[in-house]
Design a protein around this motif. Structure first.
Motif, short mmCIF file in Angstrom:
data_model
loop_
_atom_site.label_atom_id
_atom_site.label_comp_id
_atom_site.label_asym_id
_atom_site.label_seq_id
_atom_site.Cartn_x
_atom_site.Cartn_y
_atom_site.Cartn_z
N ILE A 39 0.84 -1.19 0.00
CA ILE A 39 0.00 0.00 0.00
C ILE A 39 0.88 1.24 0.00
CG2 ILE A 39 -1.62 1.37 1.38
CD1 ILE A 39 -2.87 -1.33 2.27
N GLN A 40 1.94 1.20 0.80
CA GLN A 40 2.87 2.34 0.85
C GLN A 40 3.59 2.51 -0.49
OE1 GLN A 40 4.06 4.59 3.78
NE2 GLN A 40 4.29 5.49 1.75
N VAL A 41 4.03 1.40 -1.09
CA VAL A 41 4.73 1.48 -2.38
C VAL A 41 3.82 2.08 -3.45
CG1 VAL A 41 5.76 0.13 -4.24
CG2 VAL A 41 6.26 -0.47 -1.86
N ALA A 42 2.56 1.63 -3.50
CA ALA A 42 1.62 2.13 -4.51
C ALA A 42 1.24 3.58 -4.26
CB ALA A 42 0.37 1.26 -4.53
N ALA A 43 1.21 3.98 -2.99
CA ALA A 43 0.82 5.35 -2.65
C ALA A 43 1.94 6.34 -2.90
CB ALA A 43 0.38 5.42 -1.19
N THR A 44 3.18 5.90 -2.70
CA THR A 44 4.35 6.78 -2.88
C THR A 44 5.38 6.07 -3.74
OG1 THR A 44 5.32 5.94 -0.81
CG2 THR A 44 3.97 7.94 -0.67
N PRO A 45 5.13 5.95 -5.04
CA PRO A 45 6.03 5.20 -5.93
C PRO A 45 7.46 5.74 -5.89
CG PRO A 45 3.98 5.79 -7.06
CD PRO A 45 4.00 6.55 -5.78
N TYR A 46 8.41 4.83 -6.04
CA TYR A 46 9.80 5.25 -6.00
C TYR A 46 10.15 6.12 -7.21
CZ TYR A 46 10.12 0.77 -8.58
OH TYR A 46 9.92 -0.29 -9.44
N THR A 47 11.23 6.82 -7.11
CA THR A 47 11.66 7.78 -8.12
C THR A 47 11.84 7.11 -9.49
OG1 THR A 47 12.82 9.04 -6.42
CG2 THR A 47 13.40 9.50 -8.72
N ASN A 48 11.24 7.71 -10.51
CA ASN A 48 11.37 7.26 -11.90
C ASN A 48 10.81 5.86 -12.13
OD1 ASN A 48 12.72 9.66 -12.70
ND2 ASN A 48 14.68 8.83 -11.99
N ILE A 49 9.83 5.45 -11.35
CA ILE A 49 9.20 4.16 -11.58
C ILE A 49 8.54 4.18 -12.96
CG2 ILE A 49 6.98 4.83 -10.54
CD1 ILE A 49 6.82 1.97 -9.38
N ASN A 50 8.62 3.06 -13.68
CA ASN A 50 7.99 3.03 -15.00
C ASN A 50 6.55 2.52 -14.87
OD1 ASN A 50 7.93 0.07 -15.23
ND2 ASN A 50 10.14 0.20 -15.64
N ALA A 51 5.78 2.70 -15.92
CA ALA A 51 4.35 2.39 -15.88
C ALA A 51 4.10 0.90 -15.61
CB ALA A 51 3.69 2.81 -17.19
N ALA A 52 4.92 0.05 -16.20
CA ALA A 52 4.72 -1.39 -16.03
C ALA A 52 4.94 -1.82 -14.58
CB ALA A 52 5.68 -2.16 -16.95
N GLU A 53 6.00 -1.30 -13.96
CA GLU A 53 6.28 -1.68 -12.57
C GLU A 53 5.24 -1.10 -11.63
OE1 GLU A 53 10.34 -0.83 -11.53
OE2 GLU A 53 11.14 -2.22 -13.02
#
Length: 237
Positions: free
Chosen positions: A83-97
């Motif tokens: 939930i945390q990862v999806a709410a605050t995506p890491y820097t430069n995450i791509n659309a697929a990830e």
């Protein structure tokens, strides 16, 4: 870790904390593949042995209830992380990830909510997590943690399944661990191609996934859980 007040995805119910987000009923049934009759069947066997909070921490309980609460605790941890990862995506995450992490978020919430519904009044309370060691802005940090959690989860189910007496519960655990193994394999492939079944996770001699006992798993998971857990009544054979 402080509660995270943020807008939640459309499929999540609004709640006081994003860490307690739950799937809307229709989405919950869709992701778990379980109807009301299945939940009722599980809950019917869970009323006699309640998990409780004592001076020694949150007691998981004994017998099958203890093992279900043990799994519920781990699913709480995984759901909170994704939930945390999806709410605050890491820097430069791509659309697929990002799309993948949103999918896995719903899987883990569904697992968490399935155990919560199955346990009913026997369920342990919501646990407080500690993610201070994770840098959610860093892809490397997030992927390394996801890998650790998924590998740990698979080994946890493998190491606890034989302790279940109920065939219904064992069947449920088998369905969930297979999904966790899919997550683990995918995360490993993102990090390092062809590592999805290397010797870190698969016994090279017998070609079997590795397993850990509940105490071994909780000792590792405890680094990310602030709530003290008492597993002293869990079955060992």
């Amino acid at each position: 870790m402080k509660n995270l007040k943020q807008e939640e995805p459309e499929m999540l119910q609004q709640s006081g904390s994003i860490l307690d987000a739950s799937l809307r009923r229709r989405s919950f049934l869709q992701y778990t593949g379980a109807g009301a009759a299945g939940i009722a069947l599980l809950a019917a066997g869970c009323s006699k042995d309640r998990g409780f909070t004592s001076t020694d921490g949150v007691n998981l309980g004994s017998d099958d209830i203890g093992i279900l609460n043990y799994a519920y605790a781990l699913e709480q941890l995984e759901a909170a992380f994704y939930i945390q990862v999806a709410a605050t995506p890491y820097t430069n995450i791509n659309a697929a990830e990002l799309a993948y992490f949103k999918d896995i978020q719903f899987h883990e919430i569904a697992h968490r909510e399935l155990f919560k519904s199955a346990l009913g009044t026997s369920a342990i309370p919501s646990l407080e997590v500690n993610f201070s060691a994770i840098n959610f802005t860093s892809r490397d940090s997030v992927l390394a943690t996801a890998k650790a959690f998924e590998d740990l989860g698979v080994s946890a189910y493998n190491g606890a399944g034989y302790l279940l007496k109920s065939a219904t519960y064992l069947g449920l655990a088998g369905k969930i661990v297979s999904v966790e193994a899919r997550h683990a394999a995918f995360i490993r492939e993102i990090i390092s191609p062809n590592s999805f079944s290397n010797t870190e996770v698969v016994d090279a001699t017998n070609a079997l996934d590795k397993s850990r006992t509940p105490l071994e798993v909780l000792a590792i998971a405890g680094a990310y859980i602030k709530t003290k857990i008492n597993a002293s009544n869990l079955p060992t054979s």
